[in-house]
Every structure is written in C-alpha cells, then in structure tokens.
Design a protein around this motif. Structure first.
Motif, mmCIF file in Angstrom:
data_model
loop_
_atom_site.group_PDB
_atom_site.id
_atom_site.type_symbol
_atom_site.label_atom_id
_atom_site.label_comp_id
_atom_site.label_asym_id
_atom_site.label_seq_id
_atom_site.Cartn_x
_atom_site.Cartn_y
_atom_site.Cartn_z
ATOM 1 N N LYS A 9 11.517 7.991 -10.398
ATOM 2 C CA LYS A 9 11.762 7.436 -9.155
ATOM 3 C C LYS A 9 11.789 6.048 -9.006
ATOM 4 N N ASN A 10 10.965 5.507 -9.441
ATOM 5 C CA ASN A 10 10.580 3.831 -9.587
ATOM 6 C C ASN A 10 11.884 3.115 -10.045
ATOM 7 N N ASN A 11 12.391 3.634 -10.921
ATOM 8 C CA ASN A 11 13.648 2.935 -11.628
ATOM 9 C C ASN A 11 15.050 4.000 -11.096
ATOM 10 N N LEU A 12 14.902 4.821 -10.427
ATOM 11 C CA LEU A 12 16.064 5.534 -9.731
ATOM 12 C C LEU A 12 16.580 6.035 -11.161
ATOM 13 N N HIS A 27 0.544 -4.107 -11.604
ATOM 14 C CA HIS A 27 1.157 -3.318 -10.765
ATOM 15 C C HIS A 27 2.783 -3.714 -10.629
ATOM 16 N N ALA A 28 3.596 -3.072 -10.171
ATOM 17 C CA ALA A 28 5.215 -3.009 -10.085
ATOM 18 C C ALA A 28 5.391 -2.623 -8.614
ATOM 19 N N LEU A 73 12.803 -2.800 -17.098
ATOM 20 C CA LEU A 73 12.532 -4.118 -16.208
ATOM 21 C C LEU A 73 12.037 -3.810 -14.856
ATOM 22 N N SER A 74 11.088 -4.533 -14.635
ATOM 23 C CA SER A 74 10.475 -4.348 -13.309
ATOM 24 C C SER A 74 10.000 -5.578 -12.428
ATOM 25 N N VAL A 75 9.613 -5.612 -11.269
ATOM 26 C CA VAL A 75 9.340 -6.521 -10.402
ATOM 27 C C VAL A 75 7.891 -6.643 -10.219
ATOM 28 N N PRO A 76 7.193 -7.333 -10.573
ATOM 29 C CA PRO A 76 5.687 -7.444 -10.502
ATOM 30 C C PRO A 76 5.142 -7.596 -9.179
ATOM 31 N N ALA A 77 4.065 -6.985 -8.963
ATOM 32 C CA ALA A 77 3.473 -6.876 -7.468
ATOM 33 C C ALA A 77 2.148 -6.925 -7.518
ATOM 34 N N PRO A 95 0.782 -1.153 0.103
ATOM 35 C CA PRO A 95 -0.063 -0.021 0.137
ATOM 36 C C PRO A 95 0.733 1.330 -0.020
ATOM 37 N N THR A 96 0.194 2.486 -0.196
ATOM 38 C CA THR A 96 0.734 3.831 -0.167
ATOM 39 C C THR A 96 1.577 3.886 1.272
ATOM 40 N N PHE A 97 3.059 4.373 1.083
ATOM 41 C CA PHE A 97 3.936 4.770 2.109
ATOM 42 C C PHE A 97 4.536 3.191 2.680
#
Length: 418
Positions: A305-308, A229-230, A220-224, A174-176
């Motif tokens: 920000k997600n992928n820096l 969502h990732a 590339l991302s890691v699924p969530a 969740p958020t935060f």
C-alpha cells in the motif's frame, strides 16, 4: 446636389451605427453561447457520495479488529478507501481549479490552490495536536503506555522540541495522520500539474507514470521522522493516482459518450474487478478461517500500500471505469434521503475527515479498555457514523447561513471543494 449630400450623410451615419453595433452584438451572442455551458456544469453528486462513503470507510477501517471492516472495500478488493479519497480529490481539484484557470487565469488559480493547501495544513496541525493530546490523556487515564507506541506518539513525548518541528515540516506522521500530509503536498505541486494538463494531458501523465514506475522498480521513498522511517503514503507513487484523477476530471466534458459506448473495455474492467474480488475475498475468509485457501496468496503477497502496488492500481481503475460507465450522474438514488448523509459528508470532507480520525482513536480506546464484544463494536460504529453524518449536516447548515443565493455556488465551482 443637396439631396445627394443629405442621403450620403444618412448612409454614413447608418454604416457607423452598424459598425458600432457589431462588437456589442458579438458580445451579446458570446454571452448567450457561454451561459448554457456555465449552467450545465452542475454538481456531480457521485463525487460527493463516494468521497463521503470513503470517509465513513476510513473511520471504520481505522478501528483495529473492527467487525465492520469486513464489509469495507479492503475486505473484498485490493484497494481501500485511501485510493477513493485521493482519486476523487484529484478529480475535483481539476474540476474546480480548471474552471478557475479558464475564467480567471493561472495566477488566480494558483493562489486559490495554495490557499486550499494552507487550509489543509492548518487543519493537519490542529488535528495533530488534538490527536496527541487524546492519546496522551488515554495513556495517563488507563495507565497503558502501549498506546504511545501503537499510535506512534512516543517520539513526540520523548523529544517534543524536535518532534513538533518535524510535525510542522510534515515529516512526523503518527498513526492515522499520514494521508493529509500527502494531500497537502499534492496540492502544493498541483498548479504545475494543472497547467501541464491544460496544455497536453500526456505531457504530465507520462512523466507522472515514469516516476511511479521508478518507485516500483527501485523502491524509492521519502524519509520521515524518526530516522529510519518513510512516508506511509509514498508521494512519489501516490502522485500518479492523483494526477490520473485530475486528468480525467479536466477532460470529463468529452469523456461521457466514449465511456458509455465502450463495450469491450467495460467487459475487460468487469473481468478484472471480478477476479480481484474472488482473490481478495478468499484472503479475507482465509484470515478468519484458516482451512479456507487463500488464492494466489504466496504469489501476490504482500500487496504494498505504501508504494501503491500495481495490482491495487489496476483493480481500482477497473472499478472507476465500471462506475463511471454504468452509474449516470442523474441517477435518482443520489437524490434520495438514504444517500444524502453520505453526500453531506463528502461535501464537508476536511472537517469530517479530521473528526473521523479522532473518533476512530476514541473507538479503539473504548473497545480496548472496556469491552470488544460484537454488540459493543456495532454500537461504537453506529455512534461514530451518526456523529459524522450529524456533524456534516450541522456544518452544511452553518455554512449556508448568510450565503447569498445568487453566485455563491458559481464562485466556488458550484460549491464543490477539492
């Protein structure tokens, strides 16, 4: 003849005593040589101070439309408190567990790292449940289902039997609640990183950077959870910042003189940080007052920000270089009463982070449901910061009760926690 035998026997006994004394003398001399190295490894209060400051910034930035967020790093640089937190976490992890690895071996160091990862995991699950309860109670009390979607707990309420399993697997964030799963995952793989760094820094840094570069090139991302969502903090990218911090932490003993002697690199870092400050500050002012031009806004936006994004990484490392060069570990400010609350927060980082998340959500609800005027915002921020600082002081006092004066700090790397 008898006299010669007596003299020969005395000489043999003397030689035997000398041979027996040599190992003892070597052991005593090695202890004398090693002792100053252990004593000189004092706690670096800069790490505690900046980590505590980052936790305060996280609390402030997590309150939407918060006026004080215009005075945190994200308002005038491309990075924010998350980079500070992850970098220092990697740095301190290398300091603490690198020393454990050197003194007690790889098996014990790995066990200690995984023990810390388990502590973080348990704290995250407790935080998750309390956070969901906090949001659900607010939704029910104020009859405002908007918070379920805003805080991303609607999926938990709609199918809790699935969401709770996904939360245990760190896939439901969740958020935060997205930075602790990243930290937990990084600590789980840290034994391999640490062993590699002890053998050869580049043996770990080059593959880590290549993975980071692959993320930038291919997204590339890691699924969530839920589907589609990732992970908000992509661990494939953020691992490089953590690894770089660990590499600097492990090699800190010989880095100081080189950093202080670096003139041209320091000037370059100041230029990079200055350009980043001018550009990002123009964006912040543009967001408040539209006629003000946002410099290079179309060319650089969005700064992911997600992928820096690399621009975040470059400006952050520039600031790290400036601070490590110009701010000595023994600066008097770190021993002042003004710095002490932030240092305490940094020393109790896990508890303060979890409490700060709950306070951020509470502050958001208060400002949304009652009054979001400037004075109310300042009151909410002041109350939250005071609560965090007082909590850190109370936890420090509680942990000091019953602690043995001798050896308590040395057993945990001078009391530093990663």
């Amino acid at each position: 003849m008898t006299a010669l035998l007596v003299v020969g026997g005395a000489l043999r006994r003397r030689v035997a005593r000398l041979l027996l004394q040599w190992p003892r003398r070597d052991a005593r001399s090695s202890v004398k040589l090693a002792r100053p190295a252990v004593i000189s490894q004092q706690r670096d209060l800069r790490l505690d101070f900046f980590r505590g400051l980052a936790l305060i910034f996280i609390f402030i930035d997590h309150i939407p439309e918060n006026v004080l967020s215009y005075f945190t790093p994200q308002a005038f640089q491309f990075y924010d408190a998350a980079e500070i937190f992850i970098f220092i976490s990697g740095y301190t992890a290398a300091l603490v567990y690198g020393r454990t690895l050197a003194l007690q071996g790889a098996f014990y160091a790995t066990a200690q790292i995984l023990r810390r990862a388990w502590q973080l995991y348990v704290a995250h699950i407790f935080l998750f449940m309390i956070f969901v309860a906090e949001v659900s109670y607010t939704v029910t009390t104020f009859n405002n289902p908007m918070y379920n979607d805003e805080m991303r707990v609607a999926d938990f309420l709609s199918e809790p039997h699935v969401a709770i399993v996904k939360a245990l697997l760190l896939e439901f964030q969740p958020t935060f609640l997205d930075i602790l799963p990243l930290y937990i995952l990084l600590l789980v793989i840290f034994p391999v990183i640490l062993l590699g760094l002890r053998l050869q820094l580049l043996l770990v840094l080059i593959p880590s950077f290549l993975v980071y570069a692959a993320v930038q090139a291919t997204d590339l991302s890691v699924p969530a959870y839920p589907e589609g969502h990732a992970w908000y903090f992509n661990p494939l990218a953020w691992q490089f910042l953590f690894t770089a911090g660990a590499a600097l932490g492990l090699g800190k003993a010989g880095a100081g003189p080189r950093l202080r002697a670096a003139g041209a690199p320091l000037l370059m870092a100041i230029v990079i940080a200055g350009v980043g400050l001018i550009i990002k500050l123009s964006w912040t002012i543009h967001g408040v007052w539209d006629p003000f031009p946002g410099l290079f806004l179309k060319e650089l936006w969005p700064v992911n920000k997600n992928n820096l994004s690399p621009i975040r990484l470059v400006t952050f490392f520039a600031i790290v270089f400036i601070v490590s060069t110009l701010l000595p570990p023994n600066i008097n400010f770190l021993h002042s009463s003004m710095a002490k609350p932030f240092i305490r927060c940094g020393q109790q980082s896990l508890e303060i982070f979890c409490f700060g998340i709950l306070l951020s959500a509470l502050g958001h609800f208060v400002l949304s449901e009652y009054n979001s005027a400037l004075l109310t915002q300042l009151a909410v921020n002041l109350t939250g910061v005071l609560a965090l600082c007082l909590t850190a002081k109370m936890i420090a006092w509680y942990k000091s009760m019953g602690r043995t004066p001798a050896g308590a700090d040395r057993s945990r790397g001078n009391g530093m926690r990663p």
